[in-house]
Scaffold this active site. Structure first.
Site, PDB file in Angstrom:
ATOM      1  N   SER B  13       0.830  -1.205   0.000  1.00 40.83           N
ATOM      2  CA  SER B  13       0.000   0.000   0.000  1.00 40.83           C
ATOM      3  C   SER B  13       0.871   1.264   0.000  1.00 40.83           C
ATOM      4  O   SER B  13       0.374   2.338  -0.298  1.00 40.83           O
ATOM      5  CB  SER B  13      -0.930   0.000   1.214  1.00 40.83           C
ATOM      6  N   CYS B  75       2.856  -6.460   1.845  1.00 41.03           N
ATOM      7  CA  CYS B  75       1.953  -5.644   2.656  1.00 41.03           C
ATOM      8  C   CYS B  75       1.272  -6.589   3.625  1.00 41.03           C
ATOM      9  O   CYS B  75       0.616  -7.552   3.205  1.00 41.03           O
ATOM     10  CB  CYS B  75       0.925  -4.984   1.727  1.00 41.03           C
ATOM     11  N   GLU B 152       8.335   7.029   9.238  1.00 45.21           N
ATOM     12  CA  GLU B 152       8.073   7.938   8.109  1.00 45.21           C
ATOM     13  C   GLU B 152       8.579   9.351   8.391  1.00 45.21           C
ATOM     14  O   GLU B 152       8.929  10.082   7.469  1.00 45.21           O
ATOM     15  CB  GLU B 152       6.588   7.918   7.729  1.00 45.21           C
ATOM     16  N   CYS B 190       5.789  -5.901  10.376  1.00 38.23           N
ATOM     17  CA  CYS B 190       5.395  -4.742   9.556  1.00 38.23           C
ATOM     18  C   CYS B 190       6.599  -4.398   8.697  1.00 38.23           C
ATOM     19  O   CYS B 190       7.732  -4.377   9.201  1.00 38.23           O
ATOM     20  CB  CYS B 190       5.016  -3.566  10.453  1.00 38.23           C
TER      21      CYS B 190
END
Lengths: 273, 273
Positions: B13, B75, B152, B190
């Protein structure tokens, strides 16, 4: 508008708009409130203007069908990207969160210089800068992507957790004040951030950089209350209905933190993809 | 499969799957890689199974059209909710990230007890627990919603920022180990988390709780490499193509952190709403 008990529709992509509703319940407790959290489709921030406008219009239409006399777009992204489209489509007053926040910042003493904290999506839209510049005010926007997840994790009270949130706020504010060293007014441009207000004020103290902190949830509620009949300011206890498009249980649990009181029943709503 | 230079399609994603691609480039540098980040529709975590399956199938179909001989669903959410549906629809091998990670954890010395760190969406799916239990292994899953935004934000290296990330990891690991005090294996569930591996290992040291740390990106790449012709392990330098469904500039900037090297051109792709 029902002058005894008007219906106020409030919508957001999630829970954040409940901070606006909390302020409304304090300013105009006698209105009827219908809140819609479009949780199945959040976050709006990563989506295109067309998609957000389509989502926002379907939420607005639903609230109108529930009898809304006035609509509050309690979502910064939807306000930034679709407010005019919603206003054009709806036969009732529609209030967004950006204009009231900007006007409240402009109402501070002479020549304020405003620092806006918001999500990446909101800062990228530049909507606060446009709104503040239109009022003749210098603005700097700072994206703070960690603040929403910190609020949603509830890392606000217990010392171990709160100290992380304070460290994050310190970093963001140091970075922001490096860009805008003479800013004297801090505008909280995300409906999650009112829950951080005490920690933000603590951080500004430790940085020895006093600023007037403006909470756009409160400013928006003030703007809405000004449009309502005076009778809503007192009298009957409020009536609230809650709808969410995903996970009613999560909405009820997290939502009570934002609203500052238990949510009664939350109904699941399907607005389609 | 082109035995000299097979094409591997990789999709996620967002950017996280680039950690799987980074491992693949190291293990099988001579393949051709086509990566698709469906950034316009992220995060998948808050969406229904039907919607995620529809998104994943359209990504898989696109990669097949680009000549993919093998598909990697890099993902966790798409693997948890739609792997079987993609496998049923595609005429080529399809590898997800959950099975390889679980098998790598199971391959550690006798009777491992596994703690899985993952996003809220992944832990809610229970997919790692099911996969590990099916291998006879006891598992505890811990949702860590702040880790993706910390990665991020890039708060990994500079001391001021890194110390916040270490504090957050310490809190999550203390909470997780309170639930699973005898866990001896930590599975990073993850595709963002491989970037945190050094900080996680530091945190485990300061907690005096040594654990074997298994990186599902690496485990997935190992599983894919085992399916490829031996010639891909050496020879020609890799060929990579990148597609994103939103903000090519952001993809290029953030993506290089995940891939560990500059991304060449990123092409914008419209897969529809």
């Amino acid at each position: 508008m029902n002058s005894l008990r008007p219906t106020i529709g409030v919508f957001d992509s999630g829970f954040g708009g409940l901070t606006v509703l909390r302020e409304l319940l304090s300013l105009a407790p006698s209105a009827r409130y219908v809140y819609l959290g479009d949780t199945a489709r959040l976050p709006y921030g990563s989506k295109s203007r067309e998609t957000i406008a389509r989502y926002a219009l379907s939420s607005a239409q639903f609230l109108r069908e529930q009898g809304a006399d006035l609509l509050v777009v309690a979502c910064n992204t939807a306000t930034a990207l679709a407010l005019e489209e919603i206003q054009a489509a709806m036969p009732i007053p529609v209030v967004g969160v950006i204009g009231p926040g900007a006007r409240a910042a402009a109402a501070t003493p002479s020549h304020p210089e405003v620092l806006v904290l918001a999500t990446a999506a909101t800062t990228q839209s530049g909507a606060y800068t446009r709104a503040l510049n239109a009022l003749g005010i210098k603005a700097t926007e700072k994206a703070c992507p960690l603040l929403v997840p910190l609020v949603e994790e509830g890392w606000l009270d217990q010392p171990l957790y709160k100290s992380v949130t304070l460290d994050v706020l310190r970093i963001y504010l140091i970075e922001a004040l490096a860009q805008a060293p003479t800013a004297d007014t801090l505008l909280l441009g995300c409906t999650h951030y009112p829950l951080l207000k005490p920690l933000i004020e603590t951080t500004l103290q430790t940085l020895r950089h006093p600023m007037k902190v403006i909470d756009s949830a409160n400013a928006t509620a003030q703007a809405v209350a000004a449009l309502l009949p005076a009778a809503t300011a007192a009298g009957e206890p409020p009536v609230c209905e809650f709808y969410a498009t995903d996970s009613v249980e999560k909405f009820q649990r997290l939502g009570s933190v934002f609203l500052g009181q238990q949510l009664n029943e939350v109904k699941l709503l399907d607005l389609g993809g």
